[in-house]
Enzyme design. Sequence first.
Site, short mmCIF file in Angstrom:
data_model
loop_
_atom_site.label_atom_id
_atom_site.label_comp_id
_atom_site.label_asym_id
_atom_site.label_seq_id
_atom_site.Cartn_x
_atom_site.Cartn_y
_atom_site.Cartn_z
N ASN A 256 0.81 -1.22 0.00
CA ASN A 256 0.00 0.00 0.00
C ASN A 256 0.84 1.27 0.00
O ASN A 256 0.56 2.21 -0.75
CB ASN A 256 -0.96 -0.01 1.19
CG ASN A 256 -1.96 -1.16 1.09
OD1 ASN A 256 -2.03 -1.82 0.05
ND2 ASN A 256 -2.70 -1.40 2.15
N HIS B 148 -19.76 34.32 -30.65
CA HIS B 148 -20.86 33.49 -31.20
C HIS B 148 -20.52 32.95 -32.59
O HIS B 148 -21.42 32.66 -33.38
CB HIS B 148 -22.18 34.27 -31.27
CG HIS B 148 -22.50 35.05 -30.03
ND1 HIS B 148 -23.28 34.56 -29.02
CD2 HIS B 148 -22.10 36.29 -29.63
CE1 HIS B 148 -23.37 35.46 -28.06
NE2 HIS B 148 -22.67 36.52 -28.41
N SER C 140 -8.19 11.16 -48.70
CA SER C 140 -9.39 10.33 -48.70
C SER C 140 -9.18 9.17 -49.66
O SER C 140 -8.51 9.32 -50.69
CB SER C 140 -10.59 11.16 -49.14
OG SER C 140 -11.58 10.34 -49.74
N LYS D 263 -9.17 15.53 -51.66
CA LYS D 263 -9.31 15.84 -50.23
C LYS D 263 -8.00 15.91 -49.46
O LYS D 263 -7.06 15.17 -49.72
CB LYS D 263 -10.19 14.78 -49.56
CG LYS D 263 -11.63 14.86 -49.99
CD LYS D 263 -12.41 15.83 -49.13
CE LYS D 263 -12.86 15.12 -47.87
NZ LYS D 263 -13.56 16.03 -46.99
N GLU E 204 -8.63 16.75 -35.70
CA GLU E 204 -9.86 16.06 -35.32
C GLU E 204 -9.60 15.03 -34.23
O GLU E 204 -10.38 14.89 -33.29
CB GLU E 204 -10.46 15.35 -36.55
CG GLU E 204 -10.99 16.32 -37.58
CD GLU E 204 -11.35 15.59 -38.87
OE1 GLU E 204 -12.51 15.26 -39.06
OE2 GLU E 204 -10.43 15.36 -39.69
N1 ARG Z 1 -1.63 -3.58 -7.46
C1 ARG Z 1 -2.08 -2.84 -6.32
C2 ARG Z 1 -2.57 -1.46 -6.77
O1 ARG Z 1 -2.22 -1.04 -7.81
C3 ARG Z 1 -0.98 -2.66 -5.33
C4 ARG Z 1 -1.43 -2.51 -3.94
C5 ARG Z 1 -2.06 -3.77 -3.48
N2 ARG Z 1 -2.36 -3.70 -2.11
C6 ARG Z 1 -3.17 -4.62 -1.55
N3 ARG Z 1 -3.40 -4.46 -0.28
N4 ARG Z 1 -3.76 -5.55 -2.24
O2 ARG Z 1 -3.31 -0.81 -6.07
#
Ligand code: ARG
Length: 460
Positions: free
Chosen positions: A113, A159, A280, A286, A293
């Site tokens: 995390n 406009h 085109s 063209k 675009e």
């Molecule tokens: N692949 C996960 C993500 O991108 C990484 C973190 C995963 N953490 C966990 N507690 N499963 O968020």
Amino acid sequence: MTTKKRMWGGRFQEETDKLVQEFNASIEIDQVLALQDIQGSIAHATMLAKQNIISDEEAKTIINGLNTIQSDIEAGNFAWSVELEDVHMNIEAELTNRIGAVGGKLHTARSRNDQVATDFRLWCREENAIIASMLHELRQVLVELAEENLGAIMPGYTHLQVAQPVLFSHHLLAYFEMFSRDEERFIASGKRMNISPLGAGALAGTGFNIDREYTAKLLEFESPARNSLDAVSDRDFALEFLSNSAIAMMHFSRLSEELILWSSQEFGFVRLPDSHTTGSSIMPQKKNPDVSELVRGTTGRAYGNLIGLLTVMKGLPLTYNKDMQEDKEGSFDSAKTLRTAIQLHIDMLPKIVINKERMYHAAGRAYSNATDLADYLAKKGLPFREAHEVVGQLVAIGINKGCDLQDLSLDEMKGVSELIDDGVFEVLELTSVVNARTSYGGTARSQVEHQIELAKKIFI
Ligand code: ARG
């Protein structure tokens, strides 16, 4: 992709369902973060050794192992595995594969995390800087173009109806301002997000005696994030990146729309280079503005990426939730989309051929000098509202006769207002109309020259 053993299998008795495995995996997307992941891991291992959580020898083995993995990834010789889910576990598993059990020590006092939040911030920081410098280059292109074409007069619109004549350079400098704000936004966001989540652990910090200031410093972050819960659940930095990208793409989309209009047969103000147009398959004559675009079209995706992540985040309880894995694909896509749009314009704009005569002709039509006639009368003491009415009547006469204001005779004009004398023709002349607008930021040549001088300061 090869088959590998999952890293969290200890408590599980059943194999993960195949579809679940694929659904859960992010490796196809997040392998983009491989180098950031290694960079973060090297900083983490260095800190673990400094704090005597692992030995110097162990840190050295881990870092050497990571370096060999980095070389293989850079050479395209790394086999990513879906079973190992994401970039973090792929690299860690391979590390242990290469250096043995000591590789398992790398994840001490760390969670995926805080690891993913760190990697993604490192990526985002770099992208912010690259995009800001590309926008800087584009701004230079715009200033050069404005300087080269100083004097060319085009219709200014409201406009999409001809309103008042303006200098083409003034119009270009309007885009210069937009891209200046975009550049500033990326720089400002880059600074704001430069905080290290590393060491926040899964969510609550760790009992190991880690040094978060040190890892922050090694990774060139301003400081460690103050709150571990926020550190792992915050994705504002990605949202800002997506928002900045969406706004910049909106600017490109408006410019594209104008280039498409201007290069049409009806306008004929510019000719786009062959290198940035297509033909085109059926109509031999063209020449289509596909680049413009598509830039206009891909803007939709940039908006979608922003709305997508905002929606992912809106209902998430603290802290990390797997929903957040959805943060990367759109961000990578927006970065690519925006970078491409910037580069295309850096290359294309200097090659555009401007048809000054067509612009000038269009600028002089549709009574674009009517405001100047009203201003002329107002300067002679007539209240502006009455002057507006007088000129409205003269425009009606012109429409009936099928001529412009300057083509009416002095007598015809005097018939509507006695205040008009033969000085009026000078006032109605297109160049005078433009050059009369000397207020700060206005379209008069003197003002635009001044703005070009100011803009050129960015070259230094
Ligand atoms: N692949 C996960 C993500 O991108 C990484 C973190 C995963 N953490 C966990 N507690 N499963 O968020």
